[in-house]
Design an enzyme around this catalytic site. Sequence first.
Site, PDB file in Angstrom:
ATOM      1  N   HIS A  34       1.131  -1.365   0.254  1.00 44.13           N
ATOM      2  CA  HIS A  34      -0.198   0.326   0.242  1.00 44.13           C
ATOM      3  C   HIS A  34       0.725   1.766   0.470  1.00 44.13           C
ATOM      4  O   HIS A  34       0.778   2.110   0.042  1.00 44.13           O
ATOM      5  CB  HIS A  34      -0.747  -0.167   1.229  1.00 44.13           C
ATOM      6  CG  HIS A  34      -2.410  -0.886   0.750  1.00 44.13           C
ATOM      7  ND1 HIS A  34      -3.399  -0.465   0.270  1.00 44.13           N
ATOM      8  CD2 HIS A  34      -2.243  -2.596   1.266  1.00 44.13           C
ATOM      9  CE1 HIS A  34      -3.735  -2.164   0.047  1.00 44.13           C
ATOM     10  NE2 HIS A  34      -3.312  -2.155   0.823  1.00 44.13           N
ATOM     11  N   ALA A 121      -5.675 -14.191  -5.865  1.00 44.23           N
ATOM     12  CA  ALA A 121      -5.247 -15.049  -4.891  1.00 44.23           C
ATOM     13  C   ALA A 121      -4.334 -13.839  -3.993  1.00 44.23           C
ATOM     14  O   ALA A 121      -3.275 -13.644  -3.370  1.00 44.23           O
ATOM     15  CB  ALA A 121      -4.332 -15.731  -5.139  1.00 44.23           C
ATOM     16  N   SER A 125      -3.570 -10.819 -10.922  1.00 41.63           N
ATOM     17  CA  SER A 125      -3.648 -11.185 -12.182  1.00 41.63           C
ATOM     18  C   SER A 125      -4.212 -10.771 -13.477  1.00 41.63           C
ATOM     19  O   SER A 125      -4.332 -11.263 -14.803  1.00 41.63           O
ATOM     20  CB  SER A 125      -4.984 -12.432 -11.999  1.00 41.63           C
ATOM     21  OG  SER A 125      -5.430 -12.112 -10.832  1.00 41.63           O
ATOM     22  N   ASP A 170       1.788  -3.499  -9.676  1.00 45.52           N
ATOM     23  CA  ASP A 170       1.679  -4.505  -9.702  1.00 45.52           C
ATOM     24  C   ASP A 170       1.961  -4.457 -11.510  1.00 45.52           C
ATOM     25  O   ASP A 170       2.386  -5.459 -12.293  1.00 45.52           O
ATOM     26  CB  ASP A 170       0.018  -5.198  -9.899  1.00 45.52           C
ATOM     27  CG  ASP A 170      -0.609  -5.164  -8.632  1.00 45.52           C
ATOM     28  OD1 ASP A 170       0.346  -5.225  -7.454  1.00 45.52           O
ATOM     29  OD2 ASP A 170      -1.315  -4.813  -8.469  1.00 45.52           O
TER      30      ASP A 170
HETATM   31  C1  GLA Z   1      -2.826  -4.002  -4.948  1.00 42.58           C
HETATM   32  C2  GLA Z   1      -2.441  -2.717  -5.560  1.00 42.58           C
HETATM   33  C3  GLA Z   1      -1.473  -2.524  -6.128  1.00 42.58           C
HETATM   34  C4  GLA Z   1      -0.498  -2.144  -4.451  1.00 42.58           C
HETATM   35  C5  GLA Z   1      -1.101  -3.201  -4.047  1.00 42.58           C
HETATM   36  C6  GLA Z   1      -0.753  -3.139  -2.129  1.00 42.58           C
HETATM   37  O1  GLA Z   1      -2.515  -4.834  -5.755  1.00 42.58           O
HETATM   38  O2  GLA Z   1      -2.589  -3.375  -7.019  1.00 42.58           O
HETATM   39  O3  GLA Z   1      -0.882  -1.338  -6.371  1.00 42.58           O
HETATM   40  O4  GLA Z   1      -1.624  -1.157  -3.990  1.00 42.58           O
HETATM   41  O5  GLA Z   1      -2.564  -4.165  -3.681  1.00 42.58           O
HETATM   42  O6  GLA Z   1       0.220  -2.771  -2.022  1.00 42.58           O
END
Ligand code: GLA
Length: 383
Positions: A34, A121, A125, A170
């Site tokens: 986060h 999960a 994905s 991600d």
């Molecule tokens: C999800 C979001 C990311 C990030 C994480 C927590 O995966 O897509 O951008 O904020 O939560 O670290």
Amino acid sequence: MNKEIAISALAAHYGATDAKVFAAPGRINLIGEHTDYNGGYVFPGAIDKGITAAIRLNGSDRIRAFAIDLNEHAEFGLQEEDAPTQSWARYIFGISRELIKRGLPVGGFDTAFTGDVPLGAGMSSSAALESVYAFALNQLFDGRFDKLELAKAGQATEHNYCGVKCGIMDQFASLFGKAGNLILLNCQTMEYRYYPFHPEGHRLILLDTQVKHELASSAYNERRQSCEAVVAAVQKRHKDIAFLSDVTFDMMYEIQDEISAEEFRCARYIIEETERIMKVSVALELNDYETVGQMMYETHYGLSHLYEVSCRELDSLNNMAKACGVAGSRLMGGGFGGCTINIVQESLYDTFISSVNTRYFRQYGKIPKIYEVVISDGARELC
Ligand code: GLA
């Protein structure tokens, strides 16, 4: 294997024999949760599980897409009003739209895709799905964008077509992943550095609670709002502060009466997490997995008690790891379900897994799924 599956599905459904095939991975994140949308650091790596898509241009202005694992077909145009209803198809539509908005001359195509990254999960994905099409379309239409622009288009897809105000971690990991390396990314400047990751004597294990998280309908967007509210309060006194990761505890005490207790807890977690990431980056260079692991436990505590994005099952898995003496464990990703990431000493592995299976089954009537992941390359064409 997935390549052949995607090619034959494309041939079977749309009669295409001249497909190109692309793959993009999911990700893990060692620490820094986060923190991305708060302008902080993250420490992800791409994994050996992801989405594989066969694709060929069809010369029309329509997309025909087949989701192999769901056995579902969707057909839609490329204009804003053509948005499909199936959630998986919205990712393909969304990324196409985001690339068009940025100037890429995307035309119609036929595609079939399959995946081995578990859905919901916490292994991203959805970022894998966005990234595989971002990478493929860029290459098939005129290749004008670099990987950072593709990651931003993927993030914008989540914001504008899927209702999740996510950060960039991600999509960045899925595009920039490098085998055997984690990536320390500064989400404010977008500077990054690869860190070789070979935790000798340890195994990197994900334990899936099998509680599906739903980021959009969950508290994810609310957490982001809380963080922004804190920054707005700090800015009244410190105009130059743009992100929560730049806020100090002294600044927090100045505004303590102007924000809610929940906002204060969220901010405290982000400030502490920023310190932990720095400690982990030093510890990794010294192969000091004891410190890395200790920081992971502290992150879990913060995510559970301060940021409040854990759930009973995640807390149970974390407690079981601690009770077994596992080096490090914490919930990974957005939270509210999904996986814990664990760095487990080789010598403890068998005991840990059998103890988790017994205890988790006793408490929840099911056993967690176990994934052993390998840090792998990012999005690419499969030749
Ligand atoms: C999800 C979001 C990311 C990030 C994480 C927590 O995966 O897509 O951008 O904020 O939560 O670290």
